[in-house]
Enzyme design. Sequence first.
Site, PDB file in Angstrom:
ATOM      1  N   HIS A 120      -3.088   1.212   8.309  1.00 34.12           N
ATOM      2  CA  HIS A 120      -3.858   0.246   7.523  1.00 34.12           C
ATOM      3  C   HIS A 120      -2.853  -0.325   6.515  1.00 34.12           C
ATOM      4  O   HIS A 120      -2.686   0.199   5.424  1.00 34.12           O
ATOM      5  CB  HIS A 120      -5.032   0.916   6.803  1.00 34.12           C
ATOM      6  CG  HIS A 120      -5.670   0.031   5.769  1.00 34.12           C
ATOM      7  ND1 HIS A 120      -6.279  -1.159   6.078  1.00 34.12           N
ATOM      8  CD2 HIS A 120      -5.771   0.151   4.419  1.00 34.12           C
ATOM      9  CE1 HIS A 120      -6.735  -1.727   4.974  1.00 34.12           C
ATOM     10  NE2 HIS A 120      -6.432  -0.953   3.946  1.00 34.12           N
ATOM     11  N   ASP A 163      -9.547  -3.929   8.941  1.00 40.74           N
ATOM     12  CA  ASP A 163      -8.663  -4.927   9.566  1.00 40.74           C
ATOM     13  C   ASP A 163      -9.270  -5.405  10.891  1.00 40.74           C
ATOM     14  O   ASP A 163      -9.194  -6.583  11.236  1.00 40.74           O
ATOM     15  CB  ASP A 163      -7.285  -4.302   9.815  1.00 40.74           C
ATOM     16  CG  ASP A 163      -6.807  -3.547   8.591  1.00 40.74           C
ATOM     17  OD1 ASP A 163      -6.053  -4.111   7.789  1.00 40.74           O
ATOM     18  OD2 ASP A 163      -7.236  -2.395   8.411  1.00 40.74           O
ATOM     19  N   ARG A 184       0.832  -1.201   0.000  1.00 34.45           N
ATOM     20  CA  ARG A 184       0.000   0.000   0.000  1.00 34.45           C
ATOM     21  C   ARG A 184       0.871   1.257   0.000  1.00 34.45           C
ATOM     22  O   ARG A 184       0.550   2.253  -0.624  1.00 34.45           O
ATOM     23  CB  ARG A 184      -0.924  -0.012   1.212  1.00 34.45           C
ATOM     24  CG  ARG A 184      -1.983  -1.115   1.136  1.00 34.45           C
ATOM     25  CD  ARG A 184      -2.874  -1.077   2.352  1.00 34.45           C
ATOM     26  NE  ARG A 184      -3.873  -2.144   2.356  1.00 34.45           N
ATOM     27  CZ  ARG A 184      -3.674  -3.332   2.884  1.00 34.45           C
ATOM     28  NH1 ARG A 184      -2.505  -3.631   3.445  1.00 34.45           N
ATOM     29  NH2 ARG A 184      -4.620  -4.246   2.875  1.00 34.45           N
ATOM     30  N   ARG A 209     -11.949  -7.799  10.045  1.00 33.47           N
ATOM     31  CA  ARG A 209     -11.376  -9.099   9.658  1.00 33.47           C
ATOM     32  C   ARG A 209     -10.941  -9.866  10.900  1.00 33.47           C
ATOM     33  O   ARG A 209     -11.147 -11.079  11.005  1.00 33.47           O
ATOM     34  CB  ARG A 209     -10.179  -8.876   8.727  1.00 33.47           C
ATOM     35  CG  ARG A 209     -10.591  -8.445   7.330  1.00 33.47           C
ATOM     36  CD  ARG A 209      -9.411  -7.980   6.487  1.00 33.47           C
ATOM     37  NE  ARG A 209      -9.833  -7.737   5.107  1.00 33.47           N
ATOM     38  CZ  ARG A 209      -9.181  -6.960   4.250  1.00 33.47           C
ATOM     39  NH1 ARG A 209      -8.077  -6.324   4.616  1.00 33.47           N
ATOM     40  NH2 ARG A 209      -9.625  -6.800   3.017  1.00 33.47           N
TER      41      ARG A 209
HETATM   42  P1  NAD Z   1     -10.352   1.071  -9.193  1.00 34.53           P
HETATM   43  O1  NAD Z   1      -9.125   1.115 -10.019  1.00 34.53           O
HETATM   44  O2  NAD Z   1     -11.398   0.051  -9.466  1.00 34.53           O
HETATM   45  O3  NAD Z   1     -11.086   2.499  -9.274  1.00 34.53           O
HETATM   46  C1  NAD Z   1     -10.408   3.700  -9.192  1.00 34.53           C
HETATM   47  C2  NAD Z   1     -11.259   4.738  -9.907  1.00 34.53           C
HETATM   48  O4  NAD Z   1     -10.628   6.010  -9.740  1.00 34.53           O
HETATM   49  C3  NAD Z   1     -11.375   4.484 -11.435  1.00 34.53           C
HETATM   50  O5  NAD Z   1     -12.717   4.422 -11.811  1.00 34.53           O
HETATM   51  C4  NAD Z   1     -10.666   5.697 -12.036  1.00 34.53           C
HETATM   52  O6  NAD Z   1     -11.214   6.099 -13.264  1.00 34.53           O
HETATM   53  C5  NAD Z   1     -10.894   6.733 -10.926  1.00 34.53           C
HETATM   54  N1  NAD Z   1      -9.998   7.879 -11.036  1.00 34.53           N
HETATM   55  C6  NAD Z   1      -8.664   7.888 -11.333  1.00 34.53           C
HETATM   56  N2  NAD Z   1      -8.222   9.157 -11.344  1.00 34.53           N
HETATM   57  C7  NAD Z   1      -9.277   9.958 -11.079  1.00 34.53           C
HETATM   58  C8  NAD Z   1      -9.451  11.367 -10.961  1.00 34.53           C
HETATM   59  N3  NAD Z   1      -8.425  12.216 -11.141  1.00 34.53           N
HETATM   60  N4  NAD Z   1     -10.683  11.843 -10.668  1.00 34.53           N
HETATM   61  C9  NAD Z   1     -11.731  11.014 -10.509  1.00 34.53           C
HETATM   62  N5  NAD Z   1     -11.623   9.660 -10.598  1.00 34.53           N
HETATM   63  C10 NAD Z   1     -10.428   9.145 -10.875  1.00 34.53           C
HETATM   64  O7  NAD Z   1      -9.860   1.010  -7.674  1.00 34.53           O
HETATM   65  P2  NAD Z   1     -10.666   0.404  -6.431  1.00 34.53           P
HETATM   66  O8  NAD Z   1     -10.459  -1.060  -6.368  1.00 34.53           O
HETATM   67  O9  NAD Z   1     -12.026   0.956  -6.441  1.00 34.53           O
HETATM   68  O10 NAD Z   1      -9.837   1.049  -5.219  1.00 34.53           O
HETATM   69  C11 NAD Z   1      -9.884   2.445  -4.969  1.00 34.53           C
HETATM   70  C12 NAD Z   1      -8.857   2.781  -3.893  1.00 34.53           C
HETATM   71  O11 NAD Z   1      -9.278   2.221  -2.653  1.00 34.53           O
HETATM   72  C13 NAD Z   1      -7.440   2.202  -4.149  1.00 34.53           C
HETATM   73  O12 NAD Z   1      -6.468   3.151  -3.752  1.00 34.53           O
HETATM   74  C14 NAD Z   1      -7.397   0.987  -3.255  1.00 34.53           C
HETATM   75  O13 NAD Z   1      -6.074   0.630  -2.902  1.00 34.53           O
HETATM   76  C15 NAD Z   1      -8.192   1.516  -2.079  1.00 34.53           C
HETATM   77  N6  NAD Z   1      -8.711   0.500  -1.175  1.00 34.53           N
HETATM   78  C16 NAD Z   1      -8.695   0.832   0.129  1.00 34.53           C
HETATM   79  C17 NAD Z   1      -9.185  -0.044   1.060  1.00 34.53           C
HETATM   80  C18 NAD Z   1      -9.182   0.356   2.501  1.00 34.53           C
HETATM   81  O14 NAD Z   1      -9.535  -0.435   3.373  1.00 34.53           O
HETATM   82  N7  NAD Z   1      -8.804   1.588   2.802  1.00 34.53           N
HETATM   83  C19 NAD Z   1      -9.710  -1.282   0.652  1.00 34.53           C
HETATM   84  C20 NAD Z   1      -9.740  -1.574  -0.708  1.00 34.53           C
HETATM   85  C21 NAD Z   1      -9.232  -0.665  -1.620  1.00 34.53           C
END
Ligand code: NAD
Length: 318
Positions: free
Chosen positions: A180, A153, A93, A156
């Site tokens: 995280h 977490d 991450r 989980r």
């Molecule tokens: P994803 O790739 O499916 O979606 C990301 C989206 O962001 C895409 O639709 C893309 O077009 C959009 N995007 C990119 N640049 C942009 C901008 N400038 N303006 C607007 N939209 C924009 O990713 P995901 O699987 O949905 O994950 C999203 C984020 O969440 C990732 O960073 C992932 O690591 C994180 N995540 C966090 C947790 C947590 O517990 N915090 C859990 C899962 C995923």
Amino acid sequence: MTGKAVGGPKIVIVGAGFVGTTFAYSLLIHGLASQIVIIDVDKERAEGEVMDLNHGMPFAYPARIQTGEYSDCKDADIIVIAVDKGQKIQQSRLELAAGNFELLKQIVPSITEYNSEGILLVVTNPLDVMTYAALKLSGFPPNRVIGSGTILDTARLRYLLGEYLQVDPRNVHAYVIGEHGDSEVPVWSLANVAGIRLKDYCPICKVPYSPEDLNDLFLKVRNAGYEIAKRKGRTNYGVALSLTKIVESIVRDENAIVTVSCLLQDYYDVRNICLSVPVVLNGAGVKEVIRLPLAGDEVAAFQKSAVVVKKVADSLGL
Ligand code: NAD
């Protein structure tokens, strides 16, 4: 909450990817928002997701779901940042920091141009660094900038402990704190079921009390994101439900206790960094940061986790 949205909470989701749209679906079926606006650079993707979500409306709670622009943040109660630059599955991450920081540098000012009273909820990884970045870029008070952090977490851990002890995970009280990510810390010293510490509860449910087993279980928690991504490419359901709980705590003014990432001012000498600890969350955001009576080794691990996150934040000039 600003309370300005007509007829109930208005929630803007920036990022129509797996996380953002699964969260929108969860919001819809939990009836937590009267307006949901989805913003994405990929406008077609956002439109398709909105069409699909709207077709479930006859079977869900009434809500207006639409694609939008940053001007739609105007009277939003909560703005969720769920964007991603496009990550490789096996990247840690923290390795994602520079790319996603570039996105936040564009997105956060676009939000604050139209909204100065809402709550920012960050989900983009690396979560704690991005939450801190959102805090700095927005200039919002610390109680109104939250990262989903270790709520996932913690969920989980409670699920796996529930399996191990054969009790409903909702009755397992245990927290994961810190980053995280890879340096997160399980707080075993305070974990309990029915107010009984694990060491004493295990004999009651006829399960061996084994620190080795518990450590294996924690490793499953810590590596869950990688293991799921290896199999299906992304994680989305657990995180979407975690976000839903955070939003519920805010829009229902619950004073709920959740482990989310927020600015720590002096938590066992950790300061000026966002990390997860249990907080009391309500309509105003973080009402109270709860200082856990940690064991000595847990304090050391928590401080180490802070160093890991701080190093990345420093490398971005934050
Ligand atoms: P994803 O790739 O499916 O979606 C990301 C989206 O962001 C895409 O639709 C893309 O077009 C959009 N995007 C990119 N640049 C942009 C901008 N400038 N303006 C607007 N939209 C924009 O990713 P995901 O699987 O949905 O994950 C999203 C984020 O969440 C990732 O960073 C992932 O690591 C994180 N995540 C966090 C947790 C947590 O517990 N915090 C859990 C899962 C995923």
